[in-house]
Each structure stands twice: as structure tokens, then as C-alpha cells.
Design a protein around this motif. Structure first.
Motif, PDB file in Angstrom:
ATOM      1  N   ILE A  56       0.831  -1.201   0.000  1.00  0.00           N
ATOM      2  CA  ILE A  56       0.000   0.000   0.000  1.00  0.00           C
ATOM      3  C   ILE A  56       0.863   1.247   0.000  1.00  0.00           C
ATOM      4  O   ILE A  56       0.403   2.324   0.386  1.00  0.00           O
ATOM      5  CB  ILE A  56      -0.943   0.000   1.225  1.00  0.00           C
ATOM      6  N   TYR A  57       2.120   1.102  -0.412  1.00  0.00           N
ATOM      7  CA  TYR A  57       3.026   2.241  -0.431  1.00  0.00           C
ATOM      8  C   TYR A  57       3.731   2.306  -1.772  1.00  0.00           C
ATOM      9  O   TYR A  57       3.694   1.365  -2.558  1.00  0.00           O
ATOM     10  CB  TYR A  57       4.062   2.126   0.705  1.00  0.00           C
ATOM     11  N   GLY A  58       4.366   3.402  -2.020  1.00  0.00           N
ATOM     12  CA  GLY A  58       5.134   3.544  -3.241  1.00  0.00           C
ATOM     13  C   GLY A  58       4.629   4.685  -4.100  1.00  0.00           C
ATOM     14  O   GLY A  58       3.666   5.392  -3.756  1.00  0.00           O
ATOM     15  N   PRO A  59       5.239   4.910  -5.241  1.00  0.00           N
ATOM     16  CA  PRO A  59       4.895   6.051  -6.104  1.00  0.00           C
ATOM     17  C   PRO A  59       3.435   6.079  -6.531  1.00  0.00           C
ATOM     18  O   PRO A  59       2.843   7.149  -6.622  1.00  0.00           O
ATOM     19  CB  PRO A  59       5.825   5.852  -7.314  1.00  0.00           C
ATOM     20  N   GLU A  60       2.829   4.896  -6.792  1.00  0.00           N
ATOM     21  CA  GLU A  60       1.432   4.874  -7.224  1.00  0.00           C
ATOM     22  C   GLU A  60       0.530   5.469  -6.162  1.00  0.00           C
ATOM     23  O   GLU A  60      -0.322   6.322  -6.438  1.00  0.00           O
ATOM     24  CB  GLU A  60       1.001   3.426  -7.508  1.00  0.00           C
ATOM     25  N   PHE A  61       0.690   5.011  -4.909  1.00  0.00           N
ATOM     26  CA  PHE A  61      -0.163   5.498  -3.836  1.00  0.00           C
ATOM     27  C   PHE A  61       0.155   6.948  -3.501  1.00  0.00           C
ATOM     28  O   PHE A  61      -0.746   7.713  -3.135  1.00  0.00           O
ATOM     29  CB  PHE A  61       0.006   4.604  -2.599  1.00  0.00           C
ATOM     30  N   ILE A  62       1.405   7.322  -3.602  1.00  0.00           N
ATOM     31  CA  ILE A  62       1.762   8.726  -3.353  1.00  0.00           C
ATOM     32  C   ILE A  62       1.041   9.619  -4.350  1.00  0.00           C
ATOM     33  O   ILE A  62       0.428  10.626  -3.980  1.00  0.00           O
ATOM     34  CB  ILE A  62       3.285   8.908  -3.450  1.00  0.00           C
ATOM     35  N   ALA A  63       1.081   9.247  -5.625  1.00  0.00           N
ATOM     36  CA  ALA A  63       0.411  10.046  -6.644  1.00  0.00           C
ATOM     37  C   ALA A  63      -1.102  10.068  -6.430  1.00  0.00           C
ATOM     38  O   ALA A  63      -1.760  11.101  -6.631  1.00  0.00           O
ATOM     39  CB  ALA A  63       0.738   9.483  -8.030  1.00  0.00           C
ATOM     40  N   LYS A  64      -1.660   8.932  -5.987  1.00  0.00           N
ATOM     41  CA  LYS A  64      -3.101   8.856  -5.777  1.00  0.00           C
ATOM     42  C   LYS A  64      -3.544   9.782  -4.647  1.00  0.00           C
ATOM     43  O   LYS A  64      -4.467  10.593  -4.811  1.00  0.00           O
ATOM     44  CB  LYS A  64      -3.494   7.408  -5.448  1.00  0.00           C
ATOM     45  N   TYR A  65      -2.892   9.679  -3.480  1.00  0.00           N
ATOM     46  CA  TYR A  65      -3.322  10.475  -2.330  1.00  0.00           C
ATOM     47  C   TYR A  65      -2.932  11.944  -2.483  1.00  0.00           C
ATOM     48  O   TYR A  65      -3.481  12.797  -1.801  1.00  0.00           O
ATOM     49  CB  TYR A  65      -2.723   9.895  -1.046  1.00  0.00           C
ATOM     50  N   ARG A  66      -1.997  12.209  -3.351  1.00  0.00           N
ATOM     51  CA  ARG A  66      -1.606  13.590  -3.579  1.00  0.00           C
ATOM     52  C   ARG A  66      -2.681  14.375  -4.304  1.00  0.00           C
ATOM     53  O   ARG A  66      -2.807  15.576  -4.136  1.00  0.00           O
ATOM     54  CB  ARG A  66      -0.335  13.581  -4.428  1.00  0.00           C
ATOM     55  N   ASP A  67      -3.489  13.687  -5.102  1.00  0.00           N
ATOM     56  CA  ASP A  67      -4.480  14.347  -5.949  1.00  0.00           C
ATOM     57  C   ASP A  67      -5.878  14.354  -5.355  1.00  0.00           C
ATOM     58  O   ASP A  67      -6.820  14.811  -6.011  1.00  0.00           O
ATOM     59  CB  ASP A  67      -4.521  13.654  -7.318  1.00  0.00           C
ATOM     60  N   TYR A  68      -6.051  13.836  -4.136  1.00  0.00           N
ATOM     61  CA  TYR A  68      -7.379  13.779  -3.541  1.00  0.00           C
ATOM     62  C   TYR A  68      -7.358  14.412  -2.157  1.00  0.00           C
ATOM     63  O   TYR A  68      -6.311  14.510  -1.510  1.00  0.00           O
ATOM     64  CB  TYR A  68      -7.865  12.323  -3.434  1.00  0.00           C
TER      65      TYR A  68
END
Length: 1106
Positions: A56-68
Motif C-alpha cells: 500500500i506504499y510507493g509512487p502509485e499510492f503517493i500520486a493517488k493520495y496527492r491528488d485527492y
């Protein structure tokens, strides 16, 4: 709004029904078992340590939570970090994130998540609390920040169960990650890179001097640290300021079983080279030092030698000079060597106890290293000078007092060295006062402690945590109140436990425990820990949060756990019993003036600067502030700093005591939830309205419930929300419309909305399915119809094309017949019969010309071995084509012969003659074809004797070879030399080199030779010749093909007749008047070695085996 979608249990405990401890625990357990480790309480994040890595960590999740926004996705540490980041960036507000929880709850693991998010955006401060190891599990709440458990909530560095839970992480992990974020996101440039590197490298130095292995943590921070990292308006780091609190200097002289002293001592001994150890007068073996725990000198997974190199490099990067680094190491070695100073119990002449140095070698080494007379150091350790305004009294110290003085000196030296290092780092990273800056605070301090034996250290630590809890309560309520005020909603007062009374009990200026402790330390007369306890019992006898044996007896209560020298305070995290023994000494924290002056006299610049009070001319009789007063002042400054920042909270929970994945201990978690005040936190959030959300996301989620808002709404967000909720006929008491948010009082109302939404989604799903199925069937029908039309058109077109082709062929055939009939008719009418011959001749010439021109363009190569030839295009040209082929081949052969030299021509003639004579007849012929005929196999040029034998008129020797003559009588062979000239065959004895037989070529009538691979041949002579009267010759030659070919040509040239060469296995050899029949047979080995075996069969038969 995916917080409500696909949620396991309740994602936000504000929505929990009923609001009790058991449902809360079950909800946490349900989510934990489904690997949902994060849960909200409003904007507070709860994290349950999974003790394993989760995807549940890494660039994908960072990008996801950054935009919401916060509630648009599942609970996650990234969401909380994103809120803090946006507030820092957009509102220009200083931020702090407070992480709390027991040791092993995953606090260090939380910070990497923040660091990863911030590495892709702008950073924010991380503030938390630190738990001090040593609790008797499963005891009370231990709030902390980077406790270095090593079990991050699924983050990098997670350890499997069974190992040390803190191995692999440092206690200042939060500081590291904040500064790593700075290095990742700030601007570029030489100055910026220098600041980044200094901030990053401050951690290894502070860890080495301030961290130690404890029972529950291999890399535990043994001091409190608060760091302000300062940035300019662009987000580039300018520098920072570090404040340290309450170093556990007692660890310098004593450690619990299973623990170590500070890391730097072990790193120095393991990593220093031999030259440095010699200069510091140290030995590498840790067992030689009394201040180091002998049972635990190494830590699994920790390389002290490598870490020492890292510390040296870090100090260089920060800005320490080589001299400063050397002086720091010398003072560190001084502390180690003080522990080896052995004191002896002595007595004076008057019987008073005294002390002395048992082995003066250790004192002398210390004196040499720091430039101090060993006698002065010994005097300072074993005596004390008392000064008043009028006189000066020197008293000797007994053995116990001298040990106390030695240990106090070691502790003070190390503590002051640590403070000097912190100040030196601050000098390197400080920021100019004129620059506008944003501040990110990082707090790393001990958490709440409940040990089996709690003393002065636990008392001041728990006091600090009471103040931090007060910050949490007040700032949480303040945030709620400010949000209600911003939204224009009336604020309802919330009843909650205010621990201000406990803080006041400890810190009140006149009637607080710290104030009375200071008063007792300053009071003249007999002062002891017992008199201090008596005073506490008198002042707080009726205080509701204070207990002691005396107050319990007054209330007729019996508690066997309460000692006579103890008192108890009811902290927010539970009751803690403190033992007053050593409270007075630890609060005084005295260092005898003699020791300070001795250290100042040392010829060591750094050591002198650590003891400024030792200057004789500046000696002050004023008592220094007590440890409690200093700590109280530091806490007050810290609280003021925290109140100036916007807080964000992460509550970490340890699911089990064994660090095992998948195990959830409800009892242990229940204790932590009480100490963390989670239920109280939920009640505070639900005191007014349990749920709030901005109008836009709320309308986007629930607009499908209103007829006027679905499927399209063109009005404002607030009007749309009012329309939806108005159509649902919800009670006005349950709703409140703020300026930007909708507030819902009860979770039941929200669950009602979710249930209605779920039903509506099912209806819409059914409708969508119906429309989709109809569209799919229509599309399929249209596709099939289109395909059928296409197939039909292609089929009809194909049928018509075939019909047309047949009709066209028929018409063409009819036309051809008609045109032929008309041509024949016109021919008969207008032409004579001779026209046909003319036409035929013309056509024949045309195809002949075409044939010859084509043949000219396709002639094969001129290689005589190439026998290829183009085929004739018409059968009538076959004969001409064969003739042309022969002509072309002959032309090639002639062209080839014309290019040959005379010698080559002669060689080819001989080969041609051999072919005519032996091809297909003699088995050894194919082997002779590629071998050129040599003629001279004896080397006549080097043998003048043989040249004389041939005679002068004979001309050149055509063949010179060694042969074997077969005796016709007994079959034995003897060697002879055979010379073939143009007129004779000369046989010469090889031993005597004399001509034994000269045979004229005209006397040779016939030659017989076998068809095998042997070299046997017979010369049949004319009987009328002089030589022939003696009989025929039976000879063997290895070059029989060449010999007979040359002989054939020589006979032909000399006599103009062809020599008859018979190939046969049976022939007759004439012997004087009689003849011998020779029969040649092939033996089993005849093909391999060519040896002849002659065997006489009677008087007239000779059998030769080849």
C-alpha cells in the motif's frame, strides 16, 4: 468519498455505533485482519502495526493520495501527510505531526510513509513522542515518535518476527526522513546542497553520542530532541536549530542488564585505528572498561567500526575541524578512563574515613592526556573544598563520596560534551535573523513511562507527557471550535477530562511538587528525601490526584504496593508510583567545585570550555538552577513552540507483545486505546456533529438520491445538497449547513444515506444492465444484418462474374470461329496457294532467329568442365541444338589447348594415353590420375654413373625407377634399376651399378599386367632377338601406370607400332625353351600394402598373391 466504499468495518470511528470500547476494538480487529491498518477519528489517524510489508506504499499510492482530499480515499498516512503538506504550502502555516504509541507500535514505520510522500511534494514537520524502554509489559501507554522499533506499518525496514524489534532503525528516524525529504525536494545550488548535507549528517553524530541499546530497542534515543528546520519562501532549506532535553547521563556510569552504554564508546574502540587508540591511551577490548557492560558489547546487525567511520565523516561534513574531532574523541576517552580509576577506602589518623587512589597509573594517563597534574586530579577526586564568605574548609571524602564524585564528574563531562556537540552543530546550521522563513518542528523525546521502580527521571518525563497531552486536548478542541466558527455553526461546550489539574499539581510555582522539591533542596538544615515526602504529604493530603502511604492511612485504605518512601500521582495514562529516594540528589545534580576547577586547569581547550565555572576569578557562590527547574523551563518553551504550530496526529497501536503478524490481542489493544484516549477523542468529535463534508464531494456522492439533482444538476453545490436532503425529509436537527460544509449530527443519519444510496445504486445498476443488454443485442443484430448483407452481395457478385466470364469465353470462341471462317474465305478469294509456304518460311525464320538470339544471350561459361547447355525451345531444333552444343564444347577445348605450354601438352598427352590404356581396366589407375608423371625417381642428375650406362646416342631418359625382378624359377625378387630411353629398356644391378640387361624396344612384343592395384607386369620379348632367347621378364614397379604409358609411347615412336598391353590375371612367361604359367590372385591384404608373394606350383606354374 471512497472512505465509505468497499470499507471493512468503519473507516472513521466517529461513525461507530454504538460508541463503546468493545465495538471499537472489534472494528479495529476486523480491519487489522483484513490488512486495513489505518482508521480515522476525524482528522486523527490510527495505525495498527501489521509487522509485515503491505503493498500500500510507493509512487502509485503517493500520486493517488496527492491528488485527492482527506476523505476521498481509504484511510492512509499519505492522506494525513497530504493535508499537512497542503496547509504548509497553501496557507503558509507551520505544521507538526504528533505520532504516539507504545514501543513496537510502528511509530518509526509511519514516518517513512510521510517521507515518501514528501519526497514528491513539499515537506512538513513531524513531531512525536518517544517511549523509553524498560516497561514491564503489558504496562501503560508509552507515547513516542521514532522509537526505532523497526516494524513500520508496512514500510521499508520491516522485520520479521523473532528478531529484535528495533534492529535496523535509528531513534532519530523522523529527523532523518524530514531532512531526506529536504534533500529530495528543495532547490539546487552549492549553498542549498551544503545545508541539506549538514542537516542530513547531524543525525549520525547525535545518534552516536545520544543513542544506546536498551532491553527493548537496539538503537534507543536516550535524550529528548527538538529540531526546527527552517526554509525560505521558495522551500529551500536555510538551516535549523536543535534543542536537546534531559540526556540520560546516568547511563554513562551504570546500565541495566542486557543494555549498553552510549554507542560512541563501542564505536570508538571498534573503529579507531591503532595509532588513534595509542594516542588516546585506549585498548580495543571493551572488557577493560568498568563503565561498559561486559555482557553486552556487540549488537546484532550493528557494525560499530563502520558506524565510527560514518560519524567521523558526518562531523567533517557538518563543519567540525580535525582538531575539534580529535578533542571530542579525547574527552570521550577521558570518560572511559575515569571509570577505571580505582578508589581505595582509607582512614585518617583521627579515625575519620577517607579515600585514596589504589592505582595511580590510571590517573597519570588521564593527566597526560588532558594536560593536568595527576596530584591535582587525585586531590579533587578524594577531597572537597567548602567556601564561605570568610573562610575555606577542606574536607576529605570517604570511599562512597569519592565514588560519587568520580561518577558525577564522568556524567557531567559527557553531558556537557553532548551539549557542546549540539551547540556546535547549531553554529553550522543556524540561519541569519534577517530572513523570512517557514519552520518545521521535529520533536523526539521520551514518552510516558511506568516502570517497576520509578524515580526522578520518570517523574519529569511523565510531567512532560502530561503537558503534551494537555496540548493534544486543547488543540483538538480548539480546532473543532475554530471549524464551527468558520462555518458559522454554534459551538456546543464539550465536557472532557482536563489534565490541567495534574499539570498544576506538578508545576505550580508555589504549591507544585517541583517548586517544593527546589525549596527542600535550598532549605538550610537537615534535608533528605524523607523530609521532602513529609512535606508533600502535608500539602497534598486532600488532593484527589495525589496518594501516599500517609494519605491512604488517613482514609483507612490499605495498599500493599505503596511503599513508605513512595508517593503516587494519577496521570492521564494511569497511576504511577514514584520512589523519592535520590530525588534531592538528582534534582541538585551537584558537581563539587574542586572537580570543575581541576577540569578548567587542564591544558585541553575543549575540556576547559566545558567547565566555565571553574575559573577561579569568576567563582560564584550563587547556587546553580536545579535539574527540575531547568527542565520545567525547557518544557514551557517547548509548549509555547507547539502551540504556535498546526498539529496533525497519528496514534500507533501495538496489536501483540510478540511482534507476530496476524495476531491481535484485544486486552493489550484495549489498554492502549484507554491510554491514548481514543474513545474520548471520538466523543469530542461527536459532541457536536459526527460527520462533516464539503458540499461538492457530498453532492457528487448523494445527488443520485434526488429527482431534481439526478442525472444532471446545473445549480450550486449547496443548493444541490439542500435539494437532495429536502427530498429525503431528514430532520432539521440532524443537519446543519455551514458556509462550505454540510454537518450531520448522528452517524445513523449518515448510515441511512449510505443505505439509500446503496439501494439506489442497485436500481441504477439494474437500469444500466437493462440498457446495456438492449444495446448489446441491437448492436449484435445490426452487426449480423450488416454481415449478411455483405455476404449476400459478395455471393451475388461472384455468381454474376462467373456467369459473365462464361458468356465472354463463349462469345470470344464464336468470334474466333467467325473470323477464321471469314479469313479462309478471303484467302481463297484473294491469294494463291503459294502464300502458305511463304508464311511458313517467314514464321520458321522468325522462331529460328529468336532461338539463336536467345542461345547467344544464355551461353554457359567457358569452363571446359561445365557441360551445361540450354534446352531447345521447340522439338524441331533438337538436332541443331546438339550440334551447336558439340561445336561450343570443341571450341572451348581448342581455346583451352591453345593456352597450354608444350610441356603441359606433353603431360596431358601422356595422361590421355594412360587413360586410353588403363581406364576401367586397371584398379590402380584412378589413384594415378591426379599425380603428375615425374619420370625420374632416382635423381639421375646426381648420379653420373647411371647417366653413362644409358649411352650417349639414346637421348634423355624417359623413365628412371627402381623395380623388382621376379625369379621365374623360385619366385624370389631382386631389386633392379630400370632406365627407359627412346630405344631401350635397361635393367641395372643396384649393387654393382652395371647394366645387366639391355632390351631394345623393337624386341618387346607384348606387355601383360593385372587388373589389380599391384605393380606386377611382364615384358614378353621376341624369340628371334638376342635378349629374347633368354626368356621374358617378370617385373614389379610402384609406378607401373606411368612406366607402361611411357614405354607404349616410346615403342610407338621408335617402331611405328602399337605395343600390345594385355590386362589379365593369367598369362604365360617364356623361360628359355619352356614356359611358366603365371596366375595372379588377390590376397586378403593385397589392397592395403601391395606386397607380392610368389609360390611355385609345380615346375610350370607360378602363383602370385597380391
Amino acid at each position: 468519498m471512497t472512505l465509505m466504499e468497499d470499507s471493512v468495518g468503519v473507516g472513521d470511528l466517529v461513525l461507530l455505533e454504538p460508541l463503546e470500547e468493545e465495538p471499537l476494538l472489534k472494528n479495529l480487529q476486523l480491519r487489522y485482519e483484513n490488512k486495513e491498518i489505518y482508521t480515522y477519528i476525524g482528522n486523527v489517524l490510527i495505525s495498527v502495526n501489521p509487522y509485515q510489508q503491505l503493498p500500500i506504499y510507493g509512487p502509485e499510492f503517493i500520486a493517488k493520495y496527492r491528488d485527492y482530499t482527506f476523505y476521498e480515499l481509504k484511510p492512509h498516512i499519505y492522506a494525513l501527510a497530504n493535508v499537512a503538506y497542503q496547509s504548509l504550502r497553501d496557507r503558509d502555516r507551520d505544521q507538526c505531526i504528533l505520532i504516539t504509541g507504545e514501543s513496537g507500535a510502528g511509530k518509526t514505520g509511519e514516518v517513512p510513509g510521510l517521507g515518501r510522500l514528501c519526497s514528491h511534494c513539499w515537506n512538513h514537520p513531524l513531531i512525536s513522542f518517544r517511549a523509553r524502554p524498560g516497561l514491564a509489559p503489558p504496562q501503560k501507554f508509552l507515547p513516542t515518535v521514532s522509537d526505532s522499533e523497526g516494524y513500520g506499518a508496512g514500510m521499508t525496514g520491516v522485520k520479521e518476527s523473532g528478531g529484535d524489534p528495533c534492529e535496523g532503525f535509528s531513534c532519530t528516524e523522523a529527523s532523518k526522513l524530514v531532512m531526506s525529504y529536504v534533500a529530495a525536494v528543495c532547490g539546487k545550488g552549492e549553498q542549498v546542497n551544503s545545508v541539506k548535507e549538514q542537516l542530513l549528517q547531524s543525525n549520525p553524530v547525535l545518534e552516536a553520542f545520544g543513542n544506546a541499546k536498551t532491553i527493548r530497542n537496539n538503537n534507543s534515543s536516550r535524550f529528548g530532541k527538538y529540531m526546527d528546520i527552517e526554509f525560505d519562501f521558495k522551500g529551500s532549506p536555510l538551516g535549523g536549530v536543535i534543542t536537546n532535553y534531559l540526556l540520560e547521563k546516568s547511563r554513562v556510569v551504570k546500565q541495566l542488564e542486557g543494555e549498553r552504554n552510549f554507542h560512541i564508546f563501542y564505536q570508538l574502540l571498534a573503529g579507531a585505528d591503532a595509532h588513534l587508540l595509542e594516542a588516546l591511551k585506549l585498548e580495543r577490548d571493551t572488557s577493560h572498561y568498568a563503565y561498559l557492560n561486559q555482557k553486552v558489547s556487540r549488537v546484532d546487525g550493528m557494525d560499530d567500526a563502520s558506524n565510527f567511520k560514518s560519524v567521523q565523516n558526518a562531523m567533517t561534513v557538518i563543519g567540525f575541524s580535525e582538531t575539534e574531532i580529535q578533542q571530542v574523541l579525547e574527552v570521550t576517552a577521558l570518560v572511559l578512563k575515569l571509570g577505571n580509576v580505582e578508589l581505595a577506602d582509607e582512614s585518617q589518623a583521627n579515625g575519620i574515613s577517607a579515600s585514596g587512589i589504589r592505582d595511580e597509573r590510571g590517573v597519570q594517563e588521564i593527566g597526560e592526556m588532558i594536560g593536568l597534574n595527576s596530584e591535582e586530579l587525585e586531590k579533587a577526586l578524594c577531597s572537597r573544598t567548602m567556601k564561605t564568605a570568610k573562610e575555606e574548609v577542606v574536607t576529605t571524602l570517604n570511599f562512597t563520596q569519592a565514588q560519587y564524585a568520580r561518577d558525577a564528574l564522568a556524567k557531567n563531562i559527557y553531558s556537557r560534551l553532548f551539549n557542546w556537540i549540539v551547540n556546535r552543530i547549531n553554529e553550522s546550521i543556524k540561519v541569519g535573523s534577517g530572513e523570512k522563513k517557514k519552520v518545521m518542528g521535529v520533536l523526539d523525546i521520551y514518552g510516558f513511562e511506568i516502570l517497576e521502580d520509578n524515580s526522578f527521571e520518570q517523574f519529569v518525563i511523565n510531567y512532560c507527557n502530561e503537558k503534551l497531552q494537555q496540548v493534544f486536548i486543547e488543540m483538538t478542541l480548539k480546532e473543532e471550535q475554530e471549524e464551527y466558527k468558520r462555518e458559522g455553526i454554534p459551538w456546543t461546550k464539550v465536557d472532557y477530562f482536563d489534565n490541567g489539574i495534574i499539570c498544576n499539581l506538578i508545576e505550580h510555582n508555589q504549591q507544585g511538587i517541583l517548586a517544593m522539591l527546589d525549596e527542600e533542596c535550598l532549605r538550610p538544615g537537615v534535608v533528605s528525601d524523607s523530609t521532602f515526602l513529609v512535606k508533600l504529604n502535608q500539602v497534598f493530603s486532600k488532593h484527589g490526584y495525589y496518594e501516599s502511604k500517609v494519605t491512604q492511612n488517613a482514609q483507612r485504605q490499605y495498599d500493599h504496593t505503596m511503599g513508605l518512601s513512595c508517593f503516587r500521582i494519577c496521570h492521564y495514562a494511569g497511576k504511577v508510583t514514584y520512589n523519592v529516594n535520590s530525588f534531592i540528589d538528582k534534582n541538585n545534580d551537584l558537581l563539587f567545585r574542586d572537580l570543575s576547577q581541576a577540569m578548567w586547569k587542564a591544558q585541553h581547550p575543549l575540556l576547559q570550555s566545558l567547565f566555565p565555572e571553574g575559573v577561579p576569578t569568576q567563582t560564584s557562590l550563587k547556587r546553580p538552577p536545579t535539574a527540575g527547574a531547568q527542565f520545567k523551563s525547557s518544557v514551557a518553551i517547548l509548549m509555547k513552540n507547539l502551540y504556535s504550530k498546526n498539529p496533525n496526529y497519528i496514534r500507533c497501536i501495538k496489536p501483540n507483545e510478540h511482534q507476530q503478524r496476524g495476531q491481535f490481542s484485544s486486552e493489550l489493544v484495549a489498554v492502549q486505546t484507554r491510554y491514548l484516549g481514543l474513545l474520548e477523542n471520538v466523543r469530542v468529535r461527536r459532541a457536536g456533529y459526527a460527520y462533516r463534508q464539503r458540499y461538492g464531494p457530498f453532492l457528487e456522492r448523494y445527488r443520485l438520491l434526488g429527482r431534481s439533482t439526478w442525472p444532471r444538476w446545473n445549480g450550486g453545490d449547496r443548493e444541490g445538497v439542500e435539494k437532495v436532503l429536502g427530498e429525503l425529509s431528514l430532520s432539521s436537527e440532524e443537519l446543519a449547513f455551514g458556509k462550505t460544509k454540510i454537518f450531520i449530527r448522528s452517524p445513523k443519519t449518515l448510515f441511512y444515506l449510505e443505505e439509500k444510496r446503496h439501494l439506489r445504486l442497485q436500481q441504477l445498476a439494474t437500469l444500466i444492465q437493462k440498457i446495456y443488454r438492449g444495446w448489446r443485442c441491437r448492436t449484435h443484430y445490426q452487426l449480423m444484418r450488416k454481415s449478411q448483407i455483405l455476404i449476400s452481395s459478395w455471393f451475388r457478385g461472384n455468381m454474376q462474374r462467373k456467369r459473365y466470364a462464361k458468356m465472354k469465353a463463349s462469345v470470344v470462341l464464336i468470334q474466333a470461329f467467325v473470323r477464321g471462317w471469314k479469313a479462309r474465305k478471303d484467302y481463297r478469294k484473294y491469294f494463291r496457294s503459294g502464300a502458305a509456304l511463304t508464311l511458313a518460311d517467314f514464321i520458321y525464320k522468325s522462331i529460328t532467329q529468336k532461338f539463336l538470339l536467345g542461345l547467344r544471350n544464355n551461353l554457359p561459361s567457358t569452363n571446359i568442365l561445365d557441360r551445361t547447355w540450354p534446352a531447345a525451345p521447340y522439338r524441331c531444333f533438337n538436332t541443331a541444338n546438339q550440334e551447336l552444343q558439340q561445336l561450343f564444347y570443341r571450341w572451348k577445348c581448342k581455346r583451352f589447348r591453345d593456352r597450354l605450354s608444350p610441356k603441359q601438352v606433353e603431360i596431358l598427352k601422356e595422361k590421355l594415353c594412360a587413360s586410353e590404356l588403363f581406364k576401367g581396366k586397371k584398379a590402380s589407375y584412378p589413384q594415378s590420375v591426379p599425380i603428375p608423371f615425374c619420370g625420374d625417381y632416382l635423381g639421375l642428375q646426381g648420379n653420373p654413373k647411371l647417366q653413362k650406362l644409358k649411352g650417349g646416342e639414346e637421348g634423355p631418359v624417359l623413365m628412371a625407377d627402381t623395380v623388382k625382378k621376379v625369379n621365374r624359377g623360385n619366385g624370389k625378387t631382386s631389386s633392379r634399376i630400370l632406365l627407359l630411353t627412346k630405344g631401350h629398356v635397361i635393367l641395372i644391378d643396384t649393387k654393382k651399378s652395371q647394366a645387366k640387361t639391355v632390351i631394345g624396344l623393337d624386341s618387346v612384343a607384348e606387355v601383360s599386367v593385372t587388373s589389380f592395384k599391384d605393380g606386377l607386369f611382364s615384358l614378353h620379348l621376341n624369340e628371334i632377338s638376342s635378349v629374347g632367347s633368354r626368356g621374358d621378364f617378370l617385373l614389379v614397379s610402384e609406378h607401373v601406370i606411368e612406366l607402361l604409358t611411357k614405354m607404349y609411347q616410346a615403342v610407338l615412336d621408335a617402331t611405328q607400332r602399337q605395343l600390345l598391353i594385355s590386362v589379365t590375371e593369367k598369362f604365360s612367361v617364356r623361360f628359355k625353351e619352356s614356359s611358366v604359367a603365371v596366375k595372379v590372385i588377390q590376397g586378403p591384404e593385397g589392397d592395403r600394402n601391395g606386397k607380392l608373394k610368389c609360390k611355385k606350383k609345380g615346375s610350370r606354374c607360378l602363383e602370385v598373391t597380391v
